[in-house]
Design an enzyme around this catalytic site. Sequence first.
Site, PDB file in Angstrom:
ATOM      1  CB  CYS A 183       8.007  -4.973   8.777  1.00  0.00           C
ATOM      2  SG  CYS A 183       9.377  -4.134   9.588  1.00  0.00           S
ATOM      3  CB  CYS A 197       7.003  -2.332  16.081  1.00  0.00           C
ATOM      4  SG  CYS A 197       8.656  -1.887  15.508  1.00  0.00           S
ATOM      5  CB  CYS A 233       3.056   7.466   3.190  1.00  0.00           C
ATOM      6  SG  CYS A 233       3.608   6.278   4.395  1.00  0.00           S
ATOM      7  CB  CYS A 290       3.559  -1.738  13.636  1.00  0.00           C
ATOM      8  SG  CYS A 290       3.659  -1.521  11.867  1.00  0.00           S
ATOM      9  CB  CYS A 322       0.903   5.906  11.425  1.00  0.00           C
ATOM     10  SG  CYS A 322       1.742   7.322  10.834  1.00  0.00           S
ATOM     11  CD  GLU A 336      -2.897  -1.263   2.299  1.00  0.00           C
ATOM     12  OE1 GLU A 336      -4.041  -1.619   2.000  1.00  0.00           O
ATOM     13  OE2 GLU A 336      -2.569  -0.955   3.455  1.00  0.00           O
TER      14      GLU A 336
HETATM   15  N1  SAH Z   1       9.568   0.952   9.535  1.00  0.00           N
HETATM   16  C1  SAH Z   1       9.763   2.326   9.597  1.00  0.00           C
HETATM   17  C2  SAH Z   1       8.795   3.094   8.741  1.00  0.00           C
HETATM   18  C3  SAH Z   1       7.384   2.602   8.708  1.00  0.00           C
HETATM   19  S1  SAH Z   1       6.457   2.725  10.184  1.00  0.00           S
HETATM   20  C4  SAH Z   1       9.699   2.824  11.018  1.00  0.00           C
HETATM   21  O1  SAH Z   1       9.307   2.083  11.902  1.00  0.00           O
HETATM   22  O2  SAH Z   1      10.083   3.968  11.230  1.00  0.00           O
HETATM   23  C5  SAH Z   1       5.970   4.414  10.169  1.00  0.00           C
HETATM   24  C6  SAH Z   1       5.530   4.975  11.498  1.00  0.00           C
HETATM   25  O3  SAH Z   1       4.262   4.445  11.883  1.00  0.00           O
HETATM   26  C7  SAH Z   1       6.468   4.646  12.630  1.00  0.00           C
HETATM   27  O4  SAH Z   1       6.889   5.828  13.252  1.00  0.00           O
HETATM   28  C8  SAH Z   1       5.628   3.843  13.603  1.00  0.00           C
HETATM   29  O5  SAH Z   1       5.997   4.114  14.920  1.00  0.00           O
HETATM   30  C9  SAH Z   1       4.238   4.309  13.286  1.00  0.00           C
HETATM   31  N2  SAH Z   1       3.204   3.335  13.655  1.00  0.00           N
HETATM   32  C10 SAH Z   1       3.252   2.012  13.484  1.00  0.00           C
HETATM   33  N3  SAH Z   1       2.106   1.438  13.926  1.00  0.00           N
HETATM   34  C11 SAH Z   1       1.319   2.440  14.386  1.00  0.00           C
HETATM   35  C12 SAH Z   1       0.001   2.489  14.931  1.00  0.00           C
HETATM   36  N4  SAH Z   1      -0.721   1.396  15.073  1.00  0.00           N
HETATM   37  N5  SAH Z   1      -0.492   3.691  15.279  1.00  0.00           N
HETATM   38  C13 SAH Z   1       0.231   4.819  15.087  1.00  0.00           C
HETATM   39  N6  SAH Z   1       1.464   4.834  14.536  1.00  0.00           N
HETATM   40  C14 SAH Z   1       2.013   3.654  14.199  1.00  0.00           C
HETATM   41 FE1  SF4 Z   2       8.299  -2.456  10.823  1.00  0.00          FE
HETATM   42 FE2  SF4 Z   2       6.030  -1.377  11.702  1.00  0.00          FE
HETATM   43 FE3  SF4 Z   2       8.152  -1.484  13.281  1.00  0.00          FE
HETATM   44 FE4  SF4 Z   2       8.146   0.209  11.193  1.00  0.00          FE
HETATM   45  S1  SF4 Z   2       6.809   0.291  12.984  1.00  0.00           S
HETATM   46  S2  SF4 Z   2       9.813  -1.174  11.842  1.00  0.00           S
HETATM   47  S3  SF4 Z   2       6.968  -1.030   9.705  1.00  0.00           S
HETATM   48  S4  SF4 Z   2       7.044  -3.256  12.470  1.00  0.00           S
END
Ligand code: SAH
Ligand code: SF4
Length: 381
Positions: free
Chosen positions: A124, A128, A117, A131, A346, A104
């Site tokens: 990934c 995290c 974006c 996420c 996000c 996406e």
């Molecule tokens: N992998 C990279 C870029 C993609 S994630 C990274 O982690 O920086 C992009 C952003 O989305 C990150 O800052 C992450 O903290 C945020 N993010 C991920 N899951 C989220 C959620 N459920 N609600 C709000 N922000 C989220």
């Molecule tokens: Fe991967 Fe999501 Fe963590 Fe970014 S926030 S590094 S996309 S698992």
Amino acid sequence: MHLTEETLAITAVAPRNFYSFTLEQLEAYLKQYGKEKFRAQQIFKWVYEQRVTNFDEMLNLSKDLRSELKNLITFDLPPVLKHLVSVDGTQKFLFDVGGGNSIEAVVIPSDDRLTLCVSSEIGCNMACKFCFTGKQKLKRRLSTEEIVGQFMIVQDSLKKTNQKLSNIVFMGMGEPLDNCDAVFGSIEVIHSPWGVNLSRKKITVSTSGLIPEMYRVANAKVRLAVSLNAYNDEVRTQVMPINKKYPLKDLLEECKRYYRATGEKITMEYVLLKGITDQISHARELYKLLKDIPCKVNIIPFNEHPGADYERPSDETVQAFHSEAMRLGLQTLLRRTMGRDIFAACGQLATKVDHPDTMDISNSKIGGTNVRSFSSGQPSL
Ligand code: SAH
Ligand code: SF4
């Protein structure tokens, strides 16, 4: 047609995708087939300036050359499976990247910008906890052409309404610094005058903190965003397992190094998780952690997704956190969440459509679901 030996040799090779090439690489590729160096520049102009991707229309190339090039270069882009438009103007594109996988990309409008974006990986491995992408193990890293392709498809679509992308952020699916070759290859195409010609200052790479690769962001002279998401190591390791390997002290040291090399402030992304990172005391800890780091803090209230283990804090809690961080002197940004109704916010992006297309947000501040959906594999470009 009379086939020369050279033509026969050319028909035998698998064609390369144009969007994978830098100017230098295309020059080298054409040289292998005895073509002049300046042809590469001509083709780049047609494609990125004129948006002509049919060799028959590249009239400054001879007819013979055009037919040879058709066997050497393709302009294939990932097909658009879905195009959704949110009530707030956010747009989400779902692309088919083969093997039953999709990715996406999201267009986020704001007063003076139109930001794309992009995704860098399918799934990934950073896992995290908050996420949605992190719940899906890495399936594959995207190629340069798949990243540039996201930009070009969206740009072509926006052209129809006389709009143009002004910024690109690597904040979609995947960890960009886990896929450096393709990510920095695509950045070269996007910022170069012979390519898309977008200023480096309009390009941001976001990382969960892969310290050994962070110097590459500075070398590319693009902006750095770091997903901090916690005010100490204990909490960060709990929500971002990568913190065990690359703890905060080292991460922040690397951020300082980036600042020394570029003079650019870092954007710290900080997700507010109810009860875990959203308290006033947490804002104070965050201030202590960041007071010597040249940065601004992007506060992001947690976005829900199917199977989420966390909750979004109330608007009051978010406001209180923001006010305290500002009062202490942190430079903060609390952006209105965009695209929640189409699962484009996000952390809501998925490798498959394993969430519904739309979410009823009628109880939230951005109004009811009035989503325009273009689907059924027919791109609405
Ligand atoms: N992998 C990279 C870029 C993609 S994630 C990274 O982690 O920086 C992009 C952003 O989305 C990150 O800052 C992450 O903290 C945020 N993010 C991920 N899951 C989220 C959620 N459920 N609600 C709000 N922000 C989220
Ligand atoms: Fe991967 Fe999501 Fe963590 Fe970014 S926030 S590094 S996309 S698992």
